[in-house]
Design an enzyme around this catalytic site. Structure first.
Site, short mmCIF file in Angstrom:
data_model
loop_
_atom_site.label_atom_id
_atom_site.label_comp_id
_atom_site.label_asym_id
_atom_site.label_seq_id
_atom_site.Cartn_x
_atom_site.Cartn_y
_atom_site.Cartn_z
N ASN A 7 0.87 -1.17 0.00
CA ASN A 7 0.00 0.00 0.00
C ASN A 7 0.91 1.22 0.00
O ASN A 7 1.43 1.62 1.04
CB ASN A 7 -0.89 -0.04 1.25
N LYS A 14 3.42 0.81 3.08
CA LYS A 14 3.02 -0.21 4.07
C LYS A 14 3.01 -1.54 3.36
O LYS A 14 2.61 -1.62 2.20
CB LYS A 14 1.59 0.08 4.56
N ARG A 92 -2.47 -1.99 -3.59
CA ARG A 92 -3.71 -1.24 -3.40
C ARG A 92 -3.62 0.02 -4.26
O ARG A 92 -2.65 0.78 -4.18
CB ARG A 92 -3.84 -0.85 -1.93
N HIS A 181 -12.97 2.68 -0.28
CA HIS A 181 -12.95 1.58 0.71
C HIS A 181 -13.60 0.33 0.11
O HIS A 181 -14.10 -0.53 0.84
CB HIS A 181 -13.77 1.93 1.99
N ASN A 212 -10.74 6.35 10.41
CA ASN A 212 -10.36 7.75 10.31
C ASN A 212 -11.06 8.33 9.07
O ASN A 212 -11.60 9.41 9.10
CB ASN A 212 -8.84 7.84 10.21
N ARG A 242 -12.21 15.05 7.67
CA ARG A 242 -12.99 15.48 6.50
C ARG A 242 -14.41 15.87 6.92
O ARG A 242 -14.99 15.23 7.80
CB ARG A 242 -13.09 14.34 5.46
N GLU A 389 -8.54 -5.76 4.45
CA GLU A 389 -8.31 -5.40 3.05
C GLU A 389 -7.10 -6.15 2.48
O GLU A 389 -7.10 -6.54 1.31
CB GLU A 389 -8.09 -3.89 2.92
P1 ADP Z 1 -7.92 4.43 8.91
O1 ADP Z 1 -9.07 5.05 8.18
O2 ADP Z 1 -6.75 5.33 9.07
O3 ADP Z 1 -7.56 3.03 8.45
P2 ADP Z 1 -8.77 3.06 11.34
O4 ADP Z 1 -9.70 2.09 10.71
O5 ADP Z 1 -7.53 2.55 11.96
O6 ADP Z 1 -8.45 4.28 10.40
O7 ADP Z 1 -9.61 3.82 12.46
C1 ADP Z 1 -9.11 4.85 13.24
C2 ADP Z 1 -10.17 5.20 14.29
O8 ADP Z 1 -10.48 4.01 15.02
C3 ADP Z 1 -9.74 6.25 15.31
O9 ADP Z 1 -10.70 7.30 15.39
C4 ADP Z 1 -9.69 5.49 16.63
O10 ADP Z 1 -10.23 6.25 17.66
C5 ADP Z 1 -10.50 4.26 16.40
N1 ADP Z 1 -9.92 3.10 17.10
C6 ADP Z 1 -8.88 2.33 16.66
N2 ADP Z 1 -8.58 1.37 17.59
C7 ADP Z 1 -9.43 1.54 18.62
C8 ADP Z 1 -9.63 0.88 19.88
N3 ADP Z 1 -8.89 -0.15 20.25
N4 ADP Z 1 -10.62 1.34 20.69
C9 ADP Z 1 -11.40 2.39 20.31
N5 ADP Z 1 -11.24 3.05 19.15
C10 ADP Z 1 -10.28 2.65 18.31
#
Ligand code: ADP
Length: 403
Positions: A7, A14, A92, A181, A212, A242, A389
């Site tokens: 990625n 990554k 990706r 996604h 995120n 966003r 993914e």
């Molecule tokens: P990305 O879109 O960067 O792949 P992720 O799927 O890792 O993002 O999601 C990030 C979000 O998930 C953050 O807002 C974080 O607060 C939440 N998050 C990740 N791990 C945990 C956890 N163990 N407990 C609660 N929230 C989490």
């Protein structure tokens, strides 16, 4: 066969090495700050062994790819003895436009098509291409596969993907909803049916990918019929940084009042908005929750806006599909944040969706496993399915190279 999943971002790379026999991740790594003025950093884990490099300048993706291969072949902390053990590489790729509804083996025509999609994915597609070209250079004998974030959403009907601006913008420039996604939505919508031991045919599923970056999709008979992100990933839900959907006139209004260019406004909407822009402190939902639980008004508002947005999408997708059979939560927030899931499902009983508080609470905080979190008498099944993914990219790659 061992498959390397890559990625490539604009300044990072990554990777995961997956042994397809048993689909086991044997190495995971990240090379950061590629092409930056400051020294870069690399970290790889293989089982309990950590390989780390810092303090070196990383000029480009070719150098980052070489570092990745060196780490993978490290005699002490690596995962393979030689590069020939890598059967294929799956990349990706963000934007496939309308050109790709499935994954493909990379050749010159495919690279040209990814290049043609750069105006649609100006930040990611050039980086994805650099990742592909760097791998071609460093491992010329190994087949490469491109897996597109947009591909799964290509089944949307025109009434879902067209925007109400003059049609010439669609014909001339491809202005339409694409959605992102897709690899996650595809994995989760397929996996949830396998998990329940049912066929995807006849199932109407709403996938809530909440990370995120966040997006929802509506999936009927295993095919995507609508999704919340648009021409770019800016559309849809409120996200980490966003803003999500808003009246497009806001762009003009802020640009005029703040003497900003359209690009500057869009940059602000991508990077300084969402949970960060409203809550004021962080784009991470854990920080927003902590502040909101402490009665910080801005954080409470940010959380309310996110929950309200998810509920409205669930309602509209249920209407679009003439009903819903499953609501599935995935990605960082969807998998780990039980309190957020509880907030989203509160008041959703009208839809026939009843959350089991105990089941929901036991599926949280890094312990996310595949589970049903609705009550036994709920008409709509509510589930948590951790997304993957990388495994989807690896499976597509294996299938294409062994065809
Ligand atoms: P990305 O879109 O960067 O792949 P992720 O799927 O890792 O993002 O999601 C990030 C979000 O998930 C953050 O807002 C974080 O607060 C939440 N998050 C990740 N791990 C945990 C956890 N163990 N407990 C609660 N929230 C989490």
């Amino acid at each position: 066969m061992k498959i390397l999943v890559v990625n490539a971002g604009s300044s990072s790379l990554k990777y995961q090495l997956i042994d397809m026999e048993g689909e086991k991740v044997i190495a995971k790594g990240l090379v950061e700050r590629i092409g930056m003025p400051q020294p870069g950093h690399q970290k790889q884990t293989v089982g309990g062994k950590v390989y780390e490099v810092s303090g070196v300048m990383i000029e480009n993706h070719v150098q980052a790819t070489e570092m990745m291969l060196k780490a993978l072949q490290d005699p002490e902390k690596g995962a393979i003895r030689s590069m020939v053990e890598i059967g294929a590489v799956g990349h990706r790729v963000l934007h496939g436009g309308t050109k790709f509804s499935e994954s493909v083996i990379v050749n010159d025509k495919v690279k040209d098509a990814i290049r043609e999609c750069i105006p649609l994915g100006p930040l990611h597609n050039p980086a994805n291409l650099m990742g592909i070209e760097a791998c071609e250079k460093v491992m010329p004998e190994t087949p490469q596969v491109a897996v597109f974030d947009t591909a799964f959403h290509q089944t949307m009907p025109p009434k879902a993907y067209m925007y109400g601006v003059p049609k010439k913008y669609f014909t001339q420039y491809g202005v339409r909803k694409y959605g992102f996604h897709g690899t996650s939505h595809r994995y989760v919508s397929k996996r949830v049916c396998e998990f329940l031991g049912i066929s995807p045919m006849g199932q109407r599923i709403i996938i809530c990918h909440l990370g995120n970056g966040s997006s929802l999709s509506a999936v009927v008979d295993g095919k995507c019929v609508d999704t919340s992100m648009g021409l770019t990933p800016l559309d849809g839900l409120l996200m980490g940084t966003r803003c999500g959907t808003l009246d497009p006139a806001v762009v003009q209004f802020i640009a005029n009042n703040e003497n900003m260019t359209v690009d500057e406004v869009l940059n602000m909407m991508n990077k300084q908005s969402g949970l960060l822009g409203i809550g004021g402190k962080s784009n991470d939902m854990r920080d927003v929750d902590a502040a909101a639980d402490n009665y910080d008004g801005d954080a409470m508002l940010a959380r309310d806006m996110l929950v309200y947005g998810i509920q409205k999408y669930i309602g509209s997708y249920a209407a679009a599909m003439h009903g819903v059979d499953m609501i599935v939560f995935t990605a960082g927030i969807g998998e780990n944040n039980a309190a957020l899931r509880e907030r989203v499902m509160t008041g959703m009983e009208w839809l026939g969706a009843k959350l089991s508080h105990a089941r929901n609470a036991s599926c949280a905080d890094g312990k996310a496993t595949e589970c049903v979190i609705s009550t036994d008498d709920s008409k709509v099944k509510i589930l948590v399915i951790p997304t993957n993914e990388e495994i989807m990219i690896a499976r597509d790659t294996l299938e294409l190279v062994t065809k």
